[in-house]
Design a protein around this motif. Structure first.
Motif, mmCIF file in Angstrom:
data_model
loop_
_atom_site.group_PDB
_atom_site.id
_atom_site.type_symbol
_atom_site.label_atom_id
_atom_site.label_comp_id
_atom_site.label_asym_id
_atom_site.label_seq_id
_atom_site.Cartn_x
_atom_site.Cartn_y
_atom_site.Cartn_z
ATOM 1 N N PRO A 162 0.821 -1.211 0.000
ATOM 2 C CA PRO A 162 0.000 0.000 0.000
ATOM 3 C C PRO A 162 0.860 1.269 0.000
ATOM 4 C CG PRO A 162 0.211 -0.815 2.220
ATOM 5 C CD PRO A 162 0.964 -1.791 1.333
ATOM 6 N N TYR A 163 0.216 2.410 -0.141
ATOM 7 C CA TYR A 163 0.873 3.682 0.130
ATOM 8 C C TYR A 163 1.067 3.805 1.633
ATOM 9 C CZ TYR A 163 -0.244 5.054 -4.656
ATOM 10 O OH TYR A 163 -0.318 5.107 -6.019
ATOM 11 N N THR A 164 2.133 4.472 2.046
ATOM 12 C CA THR A 164 2.305 4.751 3.468
ATOM 13 C C THR A 164 1.822 6.160 3.775
ATOM 14 O OG1 THR A 164 3.845 4.845 5.341
ATOM 15 C CG2 THR A 164 4.681 5.587 3.216
ATOM 16 N N SER A 165 1.247 6.319 4.934
ATOM 17 C CA SER A 165 0.895 7.658 5.391
ATOM 18 C C SER A 165 2.134 8.353 5.946
ATOM 19 C CB SER A 165 -0.200 7.587 6.457
ATOM 20 O OG SER A 165 0.188 6.749 7.525
ATOM 21 N N TYR A 166 2.052 9.665 6.028
ATOM 22 C CA TYR A 166 3.120 10.474 6.602
ATOM 23 C C TYR A 166 2.542 11.201 7.808
ATOM 24 C CZ TYR A 166 7.046 13.737 6.952
ATOM 25 O OH TYR A 166 8.127 14.460 7.392
ATOM 26 N N THR A 167 3.195 11.057 8.975
ATOM 27 C CA THR A 167 2.616 11.513 10.232
ATOM 28 C C THR A 167 2.882 12.982 10.498
ATOM 29 O OG1 THR A 167 2.873 9.299 11.167
ATOM 30 C CG2 THR A 167 2.533 11.106 12.716
ATOM 31 N N ILE A 168 1.829 13.686 10.906
ATOM 32 C CA ILE A 168 1.916 15.084 11.308
ATOM 33 C C ILE A 168 1.475 15.183 12.766
ATOM 34 C CG2 ILE A 168 1.028 17.407 10.921
ATOM 35 C CD1 ILE A 168 0.726 16.682 7.978
ATOM 36 N N GLY A 169 2.427 15.529 13.630
ATOM 37 C CA GLY A 169 2.133 15.638 15.048
ATOM 38 C C GLY A 169 1.372 16.909 15.375
ATOM 39 N N ILE A 170 0.856 16.975 16.594
ATOM 40 C CA ILE A 170 0.104 18.133 17.052
ATOM 41 C C ILE A 170 1.041 19.336 17.154
ATOM 42 C CG2 ILE A 170 -1.254 19.083 18.957
ATOM 43 C CD1 ILE A 170 -2.022 16.132 19.615
ATOM 44 N N ASP A 171 0.641 20.459 16.557
ATOM 45 C CA ASP A 171 1.512 21.629 16.552
ATOM 46 C C ASP A 171 0.691 22.874 16.228
ATOM 47 O OD1 ASP A 171 3.975 23.115 16.611
ATOM 48 O OD2 ASP A 171 4.991 21.266 15.979
ATOM 49 N N THR A 172 1.383 24.002 16.126
ATOM 50 C CA THR A 172 0.731 25.254 15.761
ATOM 51 C C THR A 172 0.333 25.222 14.290
ATOM 52 O OG1 THR A 172 2.810 26.301 15.109
ATOM 53 C CG2 THR A 172 2.154 26.484 17.429
ATOM 54 N N PRO A 173 -0.630 26.034 13.883
ATOM 55 C CA PRO A 173 -1.018 26.058 12.471
ATOM 56 C C PRO A 173 0.148 26.328 11.531
ATOM 57 C CG PRO A 173 -2.676 27.180 13.776
ATOM 58 C CD PRO A 173 -1.544 26.862 14.712
ATOM 59 N N GLU A 174 1.066 27.213 11.923
ATOM 60 C CA GLU A 174 2.203 27.532 11.065
ATOM 61 C C GLU A 174 3.075 26.310 10.829
ATOM 62 O OE1 GLU A 174 0.422 30.996 12.758
ATOM 63 O OE2 GLU A 174 1.302 29.251 13.763
ATOM 64 N N VAL A 175 3.386 25.587 11.891
ATOM 65 C CA VAL A 175 4.229 24.388 11.761
ATOM 66 C C VAL A 175 3.487 23.287 11.037
ATOM 67 C CG1 VAL A 175 5.489 22.606 13.032
ATOM 68 C CG2 VAL A 175 5.588 24.984 13.805
ATOM 69 N N VAL A 176 2.196 23.150 11.283
ATOM 70 C CA VAL A 176 1.402 22.128 10.591
ATOM 71 C C VAL A 176 1.429 22.374 9.085
ATOM 72 C CG1 VAL A 176 -0.941 21.278 10.217
ATOM 73 C CG2 VAL A 176 -0.074 21.554 12.540
ATOM 74 N N ARG A 177 1.267 23.605 8.674
ATOM 75 C CA ARG A 177 1.332 23.913 7.238
ATOM 76 C C ARG A 177 2.703 23.546 6.666
ATOM 77 N NH1 ARG A 177 -1.060 28.794 9.195
ATOM 78 N NH2 ARG A 177 -3.332 28.774 8.909
ATOM 79 N N GLN A 178 3.758 23.820 7.419
ATOM 80 C CA GLN A 178 5.108 23.481 6.970
ATOM 81 C C GLN A 178 5.261 21.967 6.818
ATOM 82 O OE1 GLN A 178 8.220 24.785 9.628
ATOM 83 N NE2 GLN A 178 9.797 23.544 8.615
ATOM 84 N N LYS A 179 4.731 21.204 7.779
ATOM 85 C CA LYS A 179 4.825 19.746 7.720
ATOM 86 C C LYS A 179 4.039 19.188 6.535
ATOM 87 C CE LYS A 179 5.596 19.014 12.679
ATOM 88 N NZ LYS A 179 5.047 18.426 13.930
ATOM 89 N N VAL A 180 2.881 19.771 6.251
ATOM 90 C CA VAL A 180 2.094 19.329 5.099
ATOM 91 C C VAL A 180 2.873 19.569 3.815
ATOM 92 C CG1 VAL A 180 -0.005 19.718 3.765
ATOM 93 C CG2 VAL A 180 -0.119 19.628 6.263
ATOM 94 N N LYS A 181 3.562 20.680 3.735
ATOM 95 C CA LYS A 181 4.382 20.974 2.556
ATOM 96 C C LYS A 181 5.497 19.957 2.407
ATOM 97 C CE LYS A 181 7.002 24.683 0.333
ATOM 98 N NZ LYS A 181 7.477 26.103 0.444
ATOM 99 N N GLU A 182 6.146 19.587 3.518
ATOM 100 C CA GLU A 182 7.208 18.589 3.481
ATOM 101 C C GLU A 182 6.677 17.219 3.083
ATOM 102 O OE1 GLU A 182 9.101 18.596 7.265
ATOM 103 O OE2 GLU A 182 9.866 20.645 7.073
#
Length: 375
Positions: A162-182
């Motif tokens: 299958p495809y693997t998911s990529y984990t995004i931990g709990i964080d501020t909106p700014e950091v979450v957006r950065q993690k989504v970009k990565e």
């Protein structure tokens, strides 16, 4: 509920254990290596450095302790690993103490895998990651002696991973957006929830991507009606399933949630080893199998076969790990519904190369054993 669970247990044992019995003895008996030699176990502590602070419902961390193992026989070396996120109760100290008690010199043939791993399991209770470090190294060693990867030994089709998911931990909106970009190369996101910012987390991600999302609450919700309301809200946001929404002790409440939820409810903390699969059958929609919980590849394989016999969904997960443990778990990937095998992608100091994620998909290759090389 008690009578229902007794009936489930009695009927499922026959079906499930028939599905897992005999696999190792049949495959390995035809491939025994009769050369004399000794099994030599070596191990050392190591600390993984995370690329970002990793936050879940109960804690945050920037490092993960691991112990790297080697198992040598007649000049062939198998590699293993124990990963110990602090919340699971194992540490460098406990793993090193356990491994110091392991004496494999009494075994002259690495193909006696059942005897060897039964012995390791009986040294002390608990210590699943420590036991997994021996199990993985033994599988790697035997696969190398056979000159085959384990997914082929098990008869799996590498094209079905299958495809693997990529984990995004709990964080501020700014950091979450950065993690989504990565996470741009990955097709599925896994989002940690379980705090008062749950809707903010999802809404922030939905501002920048419409990718499918899974959520892991890590036991963070305490009320079944709140959990059900969240499940309906998450369904509207394009979420695939909810992992461990409530505390693992809340079996009756979780069974109610699973019955009424529009999304599958997956067990993580509620299921560790083979015996737990029967306990969560018809309480959860499926299970998350992790090598560090199950004591390694042998029992993870049995859990997979039993869950399939019980018509449960199966997810393959990980801790923060090097490519060693990730590659070991990946050998099971062709047979699961979902994979979350991004542990090595979250660290900056991996010491191995192994299973790759190509265009978001878990991609196996033909290297023998678990398929890794040292960096």
């Amino acid at each position: 509920m008690d009578n229902r669970r007794k009936f489930i247990k009695n009927s499922a044992i026959i079906t499930g254990l028939a599905a897992v019995g005999g696999t190792y003895s049949t495959v390995l008996a035809a491939n025994r290596n009769k050369n004399s030699g000794k099994l030599i176990l070596r191990y050392k502590p190591y600390t993984l450095q995370l690329k970002h602070v990793f936050t879940i419902s109960s804690n945050s961390r920037t490092t993960t302790p691991v112990v790297l193992t080697e198992l040598e026989y007649n000049g062939v070396i198998g590699y293993g690993e124990a990963s110990m996120p602090p919340y699971l109760g194992e540490s460098h100290e406990t793993v090193l103490k356990f491994l110091a008690q392991v004496d494999l010199t009494k075994f002259g043939d690495p193909f006696d895998m059942e005897d060897i791993l039964d012995y390791v399991d009986q040294i002390a209770p608990h210590n699943p990651a420590a036991k997994a470090s021996v199990d993985i190294a033994l599988h790697d060693l035997v696969g190398k002696i056979m000159n085959e990867p384990w997914y082929k030994i098990w008869g799996y089709n590498a094209s079905k991973t299958p495809y693997t998911s990529y984990t995004i931990g709990i964080d501020t909106p700014e950091v979450v957006r950065q993690k989504v970009k990565e996470a741009e190369p990955y097709k599925i996101l896994k989002v940690k929830l379980g705090r008062e910012t749950d809707k903010l987390m999802i809404n922030t991600i939905r501002e920048v991507t419409d990718k499918p999302i899974t959520v892991d609450v890590n036991q963070g919700w305490k009320d079944k009606k709140f959990a059900l309301d969240m499940a309906f809200w998450l369904k509207e946001k394009g979420i695939i399933f909810v992992e461990q929404p409530m505390p693992k002790e809340m079996l009756d409440e979780t069974a109610w949630l699973t019955e009424h939820s529009p999304l599958p409810i997956m067990a993580d903390e509620a299921v560790q080893r083979l015996e737990d699969v029967l306990k969560v059958h018809q309480v959860y929609s499926g299970i998350n199998i992790k090598l560090m919980k199950s004591t390694g590849m042998r029992e993870a394989h049995k859990m997979l076969e039993l869950a399939r016999a019980l018509n449960m969904k199966v997810m393959l997960g990980c801790m923060t790990e090097t490519s060693c443990a990730i590659s070991a778990a990946s050998q099971l990937a062709p047979m699961v519904d979902w994979a979350d095998l991004d542990g090595s992608l979250l660290i900056s100091n991996d010491v191995y190369q192994g299973t790759q994620v190509i265009d978001g998909k878990v991609t196996l290759h033909d290297r023998p054993g678990i398929g890794i090389t040292k960096v």
